[in-house]
Design a protein around this motif. Structure first.
Motif, PDB file in Angstrom:
ATOM      1  N   HIS A 308       0.742  -1.087  -0.046  1.00 14.03           N
ATOM      2  CA  HIS A 308       0.050  -0.037   0.053  1.00 14.03           C
ATOM      3  C   HIS A 308       0.898   1.228   0.261  1.00 14.03           C
ATOM      4  N   ARG A 309       1.919   1.111   0.666  1.00 19.50           N
ATOM      5  CA  ARG A 309       2.830   2.271   1.082  1.00 19.50           C
ATOM      6  C   ARG A 309       3.635   2.444  -0.323  1.00 19.50           C
ATOM      7  N   ALA A 310       4.130   1.349  -0.956  1.00 16.57           N
ATOM      8  CA  ALA A 310       5.194   1.384  -1.974  1.00 16.57           C
ATOM      9  C   ALA A 310       4.398   1.653  -3.353  1.00 16.57           C
ATOM     10  N   ALA A 311       3.428   0.991  -3.589  1.00 15.63           N
ATOM     11  CA  ALA A 311       2.472   0.910  -4.874  1.00 15.63           C
ATOM     12  C   ALA A 311       1.233   1.378  -4.728  1.00 15.63           C
ATOM     13  N   GLY A 312       0.646   2.005  -3.830  1.00 13.01           N
ATOM     14  CA  GLY A 312      -0.600   2.306  -3.679  1.00 13.01           C
ATOM     15  C   GLY A 312      -1.801   1.312  -3.878  1.00 13.01           C
ATOM     16  N   PHE A 313      -1.433   0.174  -3.295  1.00 19.57           N
ATOM     17  CA  PHE A 313      -2.365  -1.017  -3.477  1.00 19.57           C
ATOM     18  C   PHE A 313      -3.853  -0.295  -2.676  1.00 19.57           C
ATOM     19  N   PRO A 314      -4.948  -0.449  -3.145  1.00 24.48           N
ATOM     20  CA  PRO A 314      -6.183   0.302  -2.427  1.00 24.48           C
ATOM     21  C   PRO A 314      -6.395  -0.548  -1.175  1.00 24.48           C
ATOM     22  N   ALA A 315      -6.538   0.239  -0.326  1.00 20.99           N
ATOM     23  CA  ALA A 315      -6.745  -0.525   1.125  1.00 20.99           C
ATOM     24  C   ALA A 315      -7.947   0.236   1.970  1.00 20.99           C
ATOM     25  N   SER A 316      -8.805   0.916   1.127  1.00 21.28           N
ATOM     26  CA  SER A 316      -9.929   1.409   2.109  1.00 21.28           C
ATOM     27  C   SER A 316     -10.757   0.521   2.652  1.00 21.28           C
ATOM     28  N   HIS A 317     -10.638  -0.860   2.360  1.00 25.39           N
ATOM     29  CA  HIS A 317     -11.532  -1.889   3.114  1.00 25.39           C
ATOM     30  C   HIS A 317     -10.875  -2.330   4.448  1.00 25.39           C
ATOM     31  N   MET A 318      -9.456  -1.755   4.576  1.00 23.00           N
ATOM     32  CA  MET A 318      -8.766  -2.156   5.822  1.00 23.00           C
ATOM     33  C   MET A 318      -8.161  -0.967   6.391  1.00 23.00           C
ATOM     34  N   PRO A 319      -8.854  -0.312   7.188  1.00 27.54           N
ATOM     35  CA  PRO A 319      -8.345   1.045   7.700  1.00 27.54           C
ATOM     36  C   PRO A 319      -6.910   0.679   8.677  1.00 27.54           C
ATOM     37  N   LEU A 320      -6.798  -0.429   9.332  1.00 25.81           N
ATOM     38  CA  LEU A 320      -5.458  -0.491  10.031  1.00 25.81           C
ATOM     39  C   LEU A 320      -4.311  -0.463   8.941  1.00 25.81           C
ATOM     40  N   VAL A 321      -4.270  -0.893   7.817  1.00 24.04           N
ATOM     41  CA  VAL A 321      -3.494  -0.901   6.880  1.00 24.04           C
ATOM     42  C   VAL A 321      -3.028   0.455   6.657  1.00 24.04           C
ATOM     43  N   GLU A 322      -4.123   1.406   6.336  1.00 29.38           N
ATOM     44  CA  GLU A 322      -4.114   2.809   6.209  1.00 29.38           C
ATOM     45  C   GLU A 322      -3.204   3.656   7.250  1.00 29.38           C
ATOM     46  N   ARG A 323      -3.880   3.200   8.435  1.00 27.46           N
ATOM     47  CA  ARG A 323      -2.950   4.035   9.661  1.00 27.46           C
ATOM     48  C   ARG A 323      -1.416   3.368   9.673  1.00 27.46           C
ATOM     49  N   LEU A 324      -1.164   2.279   9.596  1.00 24.98           N
ATOM     50  CA  LEU A 324       0.233   1.550   9.482  1.00 24.98           C
ATOM     51  C   LEU A 324       0.843   2.212   8.667  1.00 24.98           C
ATOM     52  N   SER A 325       0.280   2.561   7.306  1.00 23.00           N
ATOM     53  CA  SER A 325       1.083   2.980   6.285  1.00 23.00           C
ATOM     54  C   SER A 325       1.444   4.418   6.276  1.00 23.00           C
ATOM     55  N   ALA A 326       0.564   5.228   7.292  1.00 26.15           N
ATOM     56  CA  ALA A 326       1.114   6.627   7.460  1.00 26.15           C
ATOM     57  C   ALA A 326       2.174   6.813   7.951  1.00 26.15           C
ATOM     58  N   SER A 327       2.981   7.917   7.491  1.00 27.38           N
ATOM     59  CA  SER A 327       4.168   8.394   8.111  1.00 27.38           C
ATOM     60  C   SER A 327       4.120   9.157   9.356  1.00 27.38           C
ATOM     61  N   PRO A 328       5.092   9.152  10.366  1.00 20.90           N
ATOM     62  CA  PRO A 328       4.763   9.886  11.496  1.00 20.90           C
ATOM     63  C   PRO A 328       4.614  11.472  11.259  1.00 20.90           C
ATOM     64  N   GLU A 329       5.217  11.943  10.148  1.00 21.10           N
ATOM     65  CA  GLU A 329       5.162  13.347   9.966  1.00 21.10           C
ATOM     66  C   GLU A 329       3.659  13.888   9.305  1.00 21.10           C
ATOM     67  N   HIS A 330       3.078  12.814   8.850  1.00 25.98           N
ATOM     68  CA  HIS A 330       1.746  13.060   8.263  1.00 25.98           C
ATOM     69  C   HIS A 330       0.787  11.910   8.600  1.00 25.98           C
ATOM     70  N   PRO A 331       0.353  11.867   9.841  1.00 23.91           N
ATOM     71  CA  PRO A 331      -0.563  10.895  10.304  1.00 23.91           C
ATOM     72  C   PRO A 331      -1.795  10.734   9.376  1.00 23.91           C
ATOM     73  N   HIS A 332      -2.343   9.785   9.267  1.00 25.58           N
ATOM     74  CA  HIS A 332      -3.551   9.516   8.391  1.00 25.58           C
ATOM     75  C   HIS A 332      -4.857  10.060   9.199  1.00 25.58           C
ATOM     76  N   PRO A 333      -5.742  10.791   8.584  1.00 26.54           N
ATOM     77  CA  PRO A 333      -6.612  11.659   9.327  1.00 26.54           C
ATOM     78  C   PRO A 333      -7.587  10.656   9.946  1.00 26.54           C
ATOM     79  N   SER A 334      -7.880   9.436   9.663  1.00 32.49           N
ATOM     80  CA  SER A 334      -8.771   8.458  10.106  1.00 32.49           C
ATOM     81  C   SER A 334      -8.219   8.051  11.811  1.00 32.49           C
ATOM     82  N   ALA A 335      -7.002   8.356  11.732  1.00 33.06           N
ATOM     83  CA  ALA A 335      -6.269   8.019  13.056  1.00 33.06           C
ATOM     84  C   ALA A 335      -6.838   8.610  14.118  1.00 33.06           C
ATOM     85  N   ARG A 336      -7.408   9.936  13.911  1.00 32.09           N
ATOM     86  CA  ARG A 336      -8.164  10.569  14.670  1.00 32.09           C
ATOM     87  C   ARG A 336      -9.524   9.917  15.556  1.00 32.09           C
ATOM     88  N   LEU A 337      -9.970   9.284  14.585  1.00 29.28           N
ATOM     89  CA  LEU A 337     -11.597   8.641  14.896  1.00 29.28           C
ATOM     90  C   LEU A 337     -11.421   7.735  16.122  1.00 29.28           C
TER      91      LEU A 337
END
Length: 337
Positions: A308-337
């Motif tokens: 997901h991080r290297a090639a943009g594989f879609p991960a909208s069905h798995m928010p955990l992957v999206e949060r783990l893929s976010a860099s510390p400098e730019h945390p994923h918006p959904s991490a606040r939920l």
């Protein structure tokens, strides 16, 4: 559902603030909003390739400092947040009233000439289903790689005489990334090709691999067990249970409880405690399956995060992957939920 008017003079910043308050009252992630918008548009006849907005597009509408807001996109977002037809129209009317007279409509706009200066969007912009993938991307490439991964696992276990299996890492990866039936293809092919790596007895256990594929695939899509680390851990335990319910009877029926696998050492240890061989085989299978499937599931998770991080594989069905893929400098918006 709150009123869309807000207090004081209206502005684009006020619309963004009111929209953010509406989202906080209906707490869903930006990924889920994008997915719902895509489904709305597909239902209206928009081709899937053009229906799903990029995450940054959705995220930007909630952000202050904008110079314009597309009323049509705003309508889709409010609908995704649960607004009824009347409320959706009120939000769209606010955006239309604030549009500059010279600003083109969404249908007239061919290509923006320049992007306004704005706050940075999340680093891990999601690619929703239907978005353009890297040129080298093909589901067949991933499927082939996952089959090879299963066979490599069988080879490692045989060489080291391990009491676990490691023959489902590719199955889990294909299931959570592509879907349960893609995982089923990997499961079946991997076991049927077991003879190529010196494991002809692996073929009947394709049923076990298939059970794991369906649990992992449907678990992250239908049961939302990819939303957090705890739920994903529980999913791996569920996969272990399903595999044991299928695998233990197979082992007893085909091999009498001892199959020549490294897990036989666990079975024999349990037999020394006074349990019958069949009961020991069931106990051994469940114990080793839990360890194996938890390890396998998290190997697949890390593979998904990397892809997901290297090639943009879609991960909208798995928010955990999206949060783990976010860099510390730019945390994923959904991490606040």
């Amino acid at each position: 559902m709150s009123d869309a008017t807000g207090a004081g003079p209206d502005s684009l910043d006020r619309i963004a603030a009111d929209l953010l308050a509406l989202k906080e009252a209906n707490p869903i992630s930006y990924a889920e909003i994008g997915r719902r918008i895509g489904e709305q548009r597909v239902a209206r006849g928009v081709p899937a390739a053009a229906a799903y907005p990029a995450r940054s597009t959705v995220y930007d509408v909630f952000r202050a400092g904008r110079t314009r807001i597309d009323p049509d996109l705003l309508r889709d977002i409010v609908t995704a947040l649960g607004g009824d037809e009347a409320e959706v129209e009120r939000w769209a009317q606010r955006a239309r009233q604030l549009r500059r007279p010279t600003e083109p409509t969404a249908r007239q706009r061919v290509a923006p000439t320049a992007r306004p200066v704005a706050l940075p969007a999340p680093a891990d912009i999601d690619r929703f289903p239907g978005a353009q993938q890297p040129r080298w991307w093909s589901p067949y490439v991933l499927l082939l790689g996952c089959i090879v991964l299963n066979l490599l696992g069988i080879m490692v276990v045989q060489a080291l005489h391990l009491p676990i299996y490691l023959d489902m890492a590719g199955t889990a990866t294909a299931s959570i990334i592509l879907g349960p039936w893609h995982g089923a293809v990997v499961a079946t092919a991997g076991n049927l090709l077991g003879f190529a790596v010196g494991a002809p007895g692996a073929a009947p256990y394709a049923l076990v691999n298939l059970a794991g594929a369906l649990v992992w695939g449907y678990g992250v899509r239908r049961w939302r067990m990819g939303d957090g680390i705890g739920r994903f851990f529980a999913l791996n335990l569920l996969a272990a249970t399903a595999c044991s319910l299928v695998g233990a009877p197979l082992g007893v029926f085909l091999f009498g409880g001892l199959s020549g696998h490294g897990s036989d050492t666990v079975t024999e240890s349990i037999v020394t405690m006074g349990l019958p061989l069949i009961a020991a085989a069931f106990s051994s299978n469940i114990l080793t399956s839990v360890i194996d499937k938890v390890l396998t599931g998290f190997m697949a998770l890390m593979a998904f995060v990397w892809l997901h991080r290297a090639a943009g594989f879609p991960a909208s069905h798995m928010p955990l992957v999206e949060r783990l893929s976010a860099s510390p400098e730019h945390p994923h918006p959904s991490a606040r939920l």
